[in-house]
Motif scaffolding. Structure first.
Motif, PDB file in Angstrom:
ATOM      1  N   LYS A 243      -1.606  12.491  -6.135  1.00 34.64           N
ATOM      2  CA  LYS A 243      -0.437  11.633  -6.334  1.00 34.64           C
ATOM      3  C   LYS A 243       0.168  11.205  -4.996  1.00 34.64           C
ATOM      4  N   ARG A 244       0.300  12.123  -4.017  1.00 38.18           N
ATOM      5  CA  ARG A 244       0.877  11.789  -2.733  1.00 38.18           C
ATOM      6  C   ARG A 244      -0.012  10.820  -1.969  1.00 38.18           C
ATOM      7  N   ALA A 245      -1.305  11.054  -2.109  1.00 36.31           N
ATOM      8  CA  ALA A 245      -2.236  10.141  -1.421  1.00 36.31           C
ATOM      9  C   ALA A 245      -2.137   8.738  -1.997  1.00 36.31           C
ATOM     10  N   ARG A 246      -1.981   8.650  -3.272  1.00 34.35           N
ATOM     11  CA  ARG A 246      -1.848   7.337  -3.904  1.00 34.35           C
ATOM     12  C   ARG A 246      -0.567   6.651  -3.465  1.00 34.35           C
ATOM     13  N   GLN A 247       0.540   7.433  -3.326  1.00 32.67           N
ATOM     14  CA  GLN A 247       1.806   6.851  -2.881  1.00 32.67           C
ATOM     15  C   GLN A 247       1.697   6.341  -1.426  1.00 32.67           C
ATOM     16  N   LYS A 248       1.021   7.106  -0.544  1.00 30.07           N
ATOM     17  CA  LYS A 248       0.820   6.671   0.848  1.00 30.07           C
ATOM     18  C   LYS A 248      -0.001   5.390   0.909  1.00 30.07           C
ATOM     19  N   MET A 249      -0.996   5.346   0.050  1.00 29.86           N
ATOM     20  CA  MET A 249      -1.841   4.163   0.018  1.00 29.86           C
ATOM     21  C   MET A 249      -1.048   2.937  -0.426  1.00 29.86           C
ATOM     22  N   LYS A 250      -0.125   3.134  -1.322  1.00 33.96           N
ATOM     23  CA  LYS A 250       0.707   2.025  -1.793  1.00 33.96           C
ATOM     24  C   LYS A 250       1.678   1.576  -0.673  1.00 33.96           C
ATOM     25  N   SER A 251       2.264   2.550   0.043  1.00 35.25           N
ATOM     26  CA  SER A 251       3.196   2.180   1.125  1.00 35.25           C
ATOM     27  C   SER A 251       2.508   1.477   2.267  1.00 35.25           C
ATOM     28  N   ARG A 252       1.287   1.816   2.569  1.00 37.48           N
ATOM     29  CA  ARG A 252       0.513   1.128   3.622  1.00 37.48           C
ATOM     30  C   ARG A 252       0.183  -0.302   3.211  1.00 37.48           C
ATOM     31  N   ARG A 254       1.961  -2.245   1.503  1.00 39.28           N
ATOM     32  CA  ARG A 254       3.143  -3.097   1.636  1.00 39.28           C
ATOM     33  C   ARG A 254       3.350  -3.508   3.084  1.00 39.28           C
TER      34      ARG A 254
END
Length: 254
Positions: A243-252, A254
């Motif tokens: 889940k955290r990796a997916r959130q980091k991937m989403k923030s990058r 943007r």
């Protein structure tokens, strides 16, 4: 006395005997004894003798007056077709008739009610007798069964008696006991719509299913299938990130 005679002369009328119809007689002798000494033998204190004296005197007056009336051609008998006027009116007689009728109807109703009460009482008595008889028969049968179970008796006559009594009380009960399977309505519906088979308990194990091991797979049963690590092997890699990796991937992104 002279005054009485004067009053008598004032209202006295010289009428014919047929208008007066008076007969004067002295004391009449008893026709049974026919003796002159019995004329003065009537005791005024004796009611029976006094009334009999009056009766004989009236009878003698009638016997003396009837020939005189026949001689004067006066009818002394009522004609057969003679209808006398009623002392009461028709309305009064109708009321009396209705009252008598209502009384009679009330008596009939009360009599019917008495009969119904007697019949109910008799019916209850018969019903209680029947129940007592059935209880007695049941008790005797249970005692006979207990004796047979304990070995005190080897007779099975009570079974025959029970069967005959049940046949006498209910017709066709024996046929209903012997009869097995669905009734006529159920058979007709099965014939029309078919019988889908037993649904309840279809997943239960049976002896055949317990002994049948043809569909048994050891790899699946012992967690040795494809994609699963065995004893001492490596765990299968999870390709999806956390889940955290997916959130980091989403923030990058943007």
């Amino acid at each position: 006395q002279e005054g009485l005679k004067q009053c008598l002369s004032e209202f006295k009328q010289q009428l014919a005997w047929v208008e007066r119809l008076d007969v004067t007689l002295g004391q009449v002798a008893d026709p049974v004894s026919q003796s002159a000494s019995d004329k003065d033998a009537v005791d005024p204190e004796n009611d029976f003798q006094r009334e009999m004296s009056f009766y004989r005197q009236a009878q003698a007056a009638v016997l003396e007056a009837l020939p005189r009336l026949r001689k004067l051609q006066v009818p002394t008998r009522r004609p057969d077709d003679y209808f006398a006027e009623m002392a009461k009116s028709d309305q009064q007689m109708q009321k009396i008739r209705q009252k008598l009728k209502s009384k009679q109807e009330a008596m009939e109703r009360s009599e019917k009610a008495k009969q119904l009460r007697a019949m109910r009482k008799y019916g209850k008595k018969v019903q209680t007798e029947i129940l007592q008889r059935r209880q007695k028969e049941k008790k005797n049968m249970l005692n006979a069964v207990k004796k047979y179970q304990k070995g005190l008796s080897d007779k099975l006559d009570f079974l025959d008696e029970e069967q005959t009594s049940s046949q006498g009380n209910k017709k066709g009960s024996a046929n209903q006991r012997i009869k097995k399977g669905p009734n006529a309505k159920r058979r007709y519906k099965n014939q029309k719509f078919g019988f889908g088979g037993k649904k309840k308990g279809s997943k239960w194990n049976t002896k055949e299913s317990f002994n049948d091991v043809s569909s048994f797979r050891s790899k699946v049963a012992h967690n040795k299938g494809p994609g699963k690590a065995g004893k001492g092997g490596k765990k299968a890699l999870n390709k999806r990130p956390g889940k955290r990796a997916r959130q980091k991937m989403k923030s990058r992104a943007r």
